[in-house]
Design a protein around this motif. Structure first.
Motif, PDB file in Angstrom:
ATOM      1  N   MET A  79       0.828  -1.198   0.000  1.00  0.00           N
ATOM      2  CA  MET A  79       0.000   0.000   0.000  1.00  0.00           C
ATOM      3  C   MET A  79       0.870   1.259   0.000  1.00  0.00           C
ATOM      4  O   MET A  79       1.825   1.365   0.771  1.00  0.00           O
ATOM      5  N   LYS A  80       0.527   2.198  -0.865  1.00  0.00           N
ATOM      6  CA  LYS A  80       1.283   3.451  -0.942  1.00  0.00           C
ATOM      7  C   LYS A  80       1.290   4.180   0.385  1.00  0.00           C
ATOM      8  O   LYS A  80       2.287   4.803   0.769  1.00  0.00           O
ATOM      9  N   ARG A  81       0.166   4.113   1.090  1.00  0.00           N
ATOM     10  CA  ARG A  81       0.020   4.847   2.344  1.00  0.00           C
ATOM     11  C   ARG A  81       0.906   4.284   3.450  1.00  0.00           C
ATOM     12  O   ARG A  81       1.252   4.997   4.400  1.00  0.00           O
ATOM     13  N   THR A  82       1.306   3.007   3.362  1.00  0.00           N
ATOM     14  CA  THR A  82       2.018   2.356   4.465  1.00  0.00           C
ATOM     15  C   THR A  82       3.369   1.764   4.083  1.00  0.00           C
ATOM     16  O   THR A  82       4.060   1.230   4.947  1.00  0.00           O
ATOM     17  N   ILE A  83       3.743   1.862   2.818  1.00  0.00           N
ATOM     18  CA  ILE A  83       4.973   1.202   2.375  1.00  0.00           C
ATOM     19  C   ILE A  83       6.217   1.778   3.045  1.00  0.00           C
ATOM     20  O   ILE A  83       7.251   1.119   3.157  1.00  0.00           O
ATOM     21  N   GLY A  84       6.110   3.019   3.520  1.00  0.00           N
ATOM     22  CA  GLY A  84       7.258   3.634   4.183  1.00  0.00           C
ATOM     23  C   GLY A  84       7.378   3.324   5.656  1.00  0.00           C
ATOM     24  O   GLY A  84       8.288   3.828   6.320  1.00  0.00           O
ATOM     25  N   ARG A  85       6.496   2.487   6.190  1.00  0.00           N
ATOM     26  CA  ARG A  85       6.574   2.125   7.609  1.00  0.00           C
ATOM     27  C   ARG A  85       7.862   1.357   7.914  1.00  0.00           C
ATOM     28  O   ARG A  85       8.472   0.796   6.994  1.00  0.00           O
ATOM     29  N   PRO A  86       8.288   1.300   9.172  1.00  0.00           N
ATOM     30  CA  PRO A  86       9.607   0.734   9.499  1.00  0.00           C
ATOM     31  C   PRO A  86       9.845  -0.685   9.015  1.00  0.00           C
ATOM     32  O   PRO A  86      10.961  -1.010   8.581  1.00  0.00           O
ATOM     33  N   ILE A  87       8.851  -1.574   9.072  1.00  0.00           N
ATOM     34  CA  ILE A  87       9.094  -2.968   8.693  1.00  0.00           C
ATOM     35  C   ILE A  87       9.131  -3.160   7.173  1.00  0.00           C
ATOM     36  O   ILE A  87      10.118  -3.692   6.644  1.00  0.00           O
ATOM     37  N   VAL A 195      -8.775   6.224  -1.251  1.00  0.00           N
ATOM     38  CA  VAL A 195      -7.574   5.376  -1.385  1.00  0.00           C
ATOM     39  C   VAL A 195      -8.020   3.958  -1.727  1.00  0.00           C
ATOM     40  O   VAL A 195      -7.409   2.990  -1.315  1.00  0.00           O
ATOM     41  N   LYS A 196      -9.103   3.854  -2.471  1.00  0.00           N
ATOM     42  CA  LYS A 196      -9.753   2.573  -2.762  1.00  0.00           C
ATOM     43  C   LYS A 196      -8.788   1.539  -3.321  1.00  0.00           C
ATOM     44  O   LYS A 196      -8.757   0.394  -2.894  1.00  0.00           O
ATOM     45  N   SER A 197      -7.979   1.919  -4.309  1.00  0.00           N
ATOM     46  CA  SER A 197      -7.095   0.940  -4.947  1.00  0.00           C
ATOM     47  C   SER A 197      -6.033   0.424  -3.986  1.00  0.00           C
ATOM     48  O   SER A 197      -5.560  -0.702  -4.110  1.00  0.00           O
ATOM     49  N   ASP A 198      -5.650   1.241  -2.997  1.00  0.00           N
ATOM     50  CA  ASP A 198      -4.658   0.818  -2.019  1.00  0.00           C
ATOM     51  C   ASP A 198      -5.131  -0.419  -1.263  1.00  0.00           C
ATOM     52  O   ASP A 198      -4.402  -1.405  -1.119  1.00  0.00           O
ATOM     53  N   ALA A 202      -3.852  -4.555  -1.597  1.00  0.00           N
ATOM     54  CA  ALA A 202      -3.383  -5.315  -0.439  1.00  0.00           C
ATOM     55  C   ALA A 202      -4.297  -6.485  -0.100  1.00  0.00           C
ATOM     56  O   ALA A 202      -3.988  -7.273   0.795  1.00  0.00           O
ATOM     57  N   GLY A 203      -5.416  -6.598  -0.792  1.00  0.00           N
ATOM     58  CA  GLY A 203      -6.338  -7.698  -0.531  1.00  0.00           C
ATOM     59  C   GLY A 203      -7.148  -7.547   0.735  1.00  0.00           C
ATOM     60  O   GLY A 203      -7.626  -8.538   1.300  1.00  0.00           O
ATOM     61  N   ILE A 204      -7.321  -6.311   1.194  1.00  0.00           N
ATOM     62  CA  ILE A 204      -8.117  -6.061   2.399  1.00  0.00           C
ATOM     63  C   ILE A 204      -9.579  -5.890   1.988  1.00  0.00           C
ATOM     64  O   ILE A 204      -9.895  -5.065   1.131  1.00  0.00           O
ATOM     65  N   PRO A 205     -10.511  -6.647   2.589  1.00  0.00           N
ATOM     66  CA  PRO A 205     -11.917  -6.578   2.190  1.00  0.00           C
ATOM     67  C   PRO A 205     -12.633  -5.352   2.747  1.00  0.00           C
ATOM     68  O   PRO A 205     -13.627  -5.459   3.470  1.00  0.00           O
ATOM     69  N   MET A 206     -12.091  -4.169   2.434  1.00  0.00           N
ATOM     70  CA  MET A 206     -12.766  -2.946   2.853  1.00  0.00           C
ATOM     71  C   MET A 206     -14.097  -2.857   2.125  1.00  0.00           C
ATOM     72  O   MET A 206     -14.256  -3.383   1.022  1.00  0.00           O
ATOM     73  N   LEU A 207     -15.065  -2.196   2.732  1.00  0.00           N
ATOM     74  CA  LEU A 207     -16.410  -2.118   2.171  1.00  0.00           C
ATOM     75  C   LEU A 207     -16.405  -1.576   0.751  1.00  0.00           C
ATOM     76  O   LEU A 207     -17.193  -2.012  -0.101  1.00  0.00           O
ATOM     77  N   THR A 208     -15.500  -0.654   0.453  1.00  0.00           N
ATOM     78  CA  THR A 208     -15.405  -0.103  -0.900  1.00  0.00           C
ATOM     79  C   THR A 208     -15.046  -1.181  -1.918  1.00  0.00           C
ATOM     80  O   THR A 208     -15.439  -1.103  -3.087  1.00  0.00           O
ATOM     81  N   GLU A 209     -14.293  -2.191  -1.474  1.00  0.00           N
ATOM     82  CA  GLU A 209     -13.855  -3.259  -2.373  1.00  0.00           C
ATOM     83  C   GLU A 209     -14.919  -4.350  -2.521  1.00  0.00           C
ATOM     84  O   GLU A 209     -15.133  -4.864  -3.615  1.00  0.00           O
TER      85      GLU A 209
END
Length: 310
Positions: A79-87, A195-198, A202-209
């Motif tokens: 995910m673009k929003r989280t790819i910069g996280r430490p891990i 951020v629907k495509s994000d 990632a395969g997260i079943p968010m309601l938008t998806e």
């Protein structure tokens, strides 16, 4: 949990990297709402005990964040929003995050029990387990209602603060819990709309998806409508008053107007203005909780001078 797509650590992590594991922005909201829960309670708390309690709650929130980042490292890397996280960026290894999360969890719960009471410590332990296990490991990847049920984890801090002072729960603390719980779905679904495509990548079943944007817009409006009486109703309890009620009416009118604007929109509208309305409503939602809990704190101060409450 998988470590696929997670970069190997090629250099020694800094203190800033380890601090980022604790999700400091989320922690700030946790600390604020817990502090308000403690300060508006009818039983005074010694300043040092209060400081220790808030420190424990902050550390517990940080521990939850570290455990969440450990488990979600594989999807964070997509995910673009989280790819910069430490891990996922390789600055911290997954095993380090797990160890930090477990150690801080134990420290926070035990110290809170020793410094205050077992009700507060139990609520903190339950919150950590709920966020790390029930939400992160189970619900997040299993159901589009993930954020609805998982939102309970973020709603417990004011209840913990209240329990630190009183040793129990009450209608006031439960309504503070309900305020955050009902606020969480429209807050995150507004984010998910732009951020629907994000989430899909990632395969997260968010309601938008799973159900699409139209269904998500309907849910945002419904949950906001359900939120309004909870938020305003808190003003008529022992911790509310005219100032809080006025602030709640104004903030909920603003938030409800935003939810209605989202509900009226079509996909073509969103594509045409690049989700301008959704972004604005998400920003409003960030002010929403701080305004409500700030107003509760002001009511508590006013009561000290004999001018607060009804």
């Amino acid at each position: 949990m998988s470590d696929l797509s997670v970069s190997e650590n090629t250099y020694e992590a800094s203190m800033g990297d380890y601090f980022a594991l604790l999700k400091p922005r989320v922690m700030s909201l946790v600390v604020f709402t817990a502090l308000v829960g403690l300060l508006v309670a009818p039983v005074p708390v010694h300043p040092f005990i209060g400081f220790v309690a808030i420190l424990c709650i902050a550390v517990g929130a940080g521990a939850s964040g570290a455990l969440n980042m450990w488990w979600d490292a594989d999807i964070d890397a997509k995910m673009k929003r989280t790819i910069g996280r430490p891990i996922p960026s390789g600055r911290v290894q997954p095993g380090e995050a797990l160890g930090i999360g477990l150690a801080l969890s134990g420290f926070a719960v035990v110290l809170l029990a020793l410094a205050t009471n077992f009700v507060a410590a139990f609520l903190l332990a339950f919150t950590i387990v709920f966020y790390a296990v029930v939400y992160s490991m189970w619900l997040k990847r299993a159901t589009p209602q993930n954020i609805v049920i998982g939102g309970a984890a973020g709603a417990f801090p004011p209840m913990i603060g209240w329990a630190v002072a009183t040793g129990g729960v009450s209608i006031e603390s439960m309504l503070m819990f309900a305020l955050i719980f009902m606020w969480t779905p429209p807050h995150f679904w507004a984010l998910a709309l732009f951020v629907k495509s994000d989430y899909g990548n990632a395969g997260i079943p968010m309601l938008t998806e799973t159900h699409g944007r139209d269904t998500t817009r309907n849910h945002i409006l419904i949950y906001t409508l359900l939120l309004v009486p909870v938020a305003v109703g808190l003003g008529f309890t022992s911790i509310g008053g005219p100032f809080y009620t006025a602030a709640a009416v104004l903030m909920n009118a603003w938030f409800l107007k935003g939810a209605y604007d989202i509900w009226r929109r079509t996909d073509a509208d969103c594509d045409a203005d690049k989700h301008r309305v959704e972004i604005n409503v998400f920003k409003i939602s960030l002010y929403y909780l701080f305004a409500h809990f700030g107003a509760l704190l002001i009511e508590a101060v006013l009561r000290l001078y004999g001018v607060g409450g009804w």
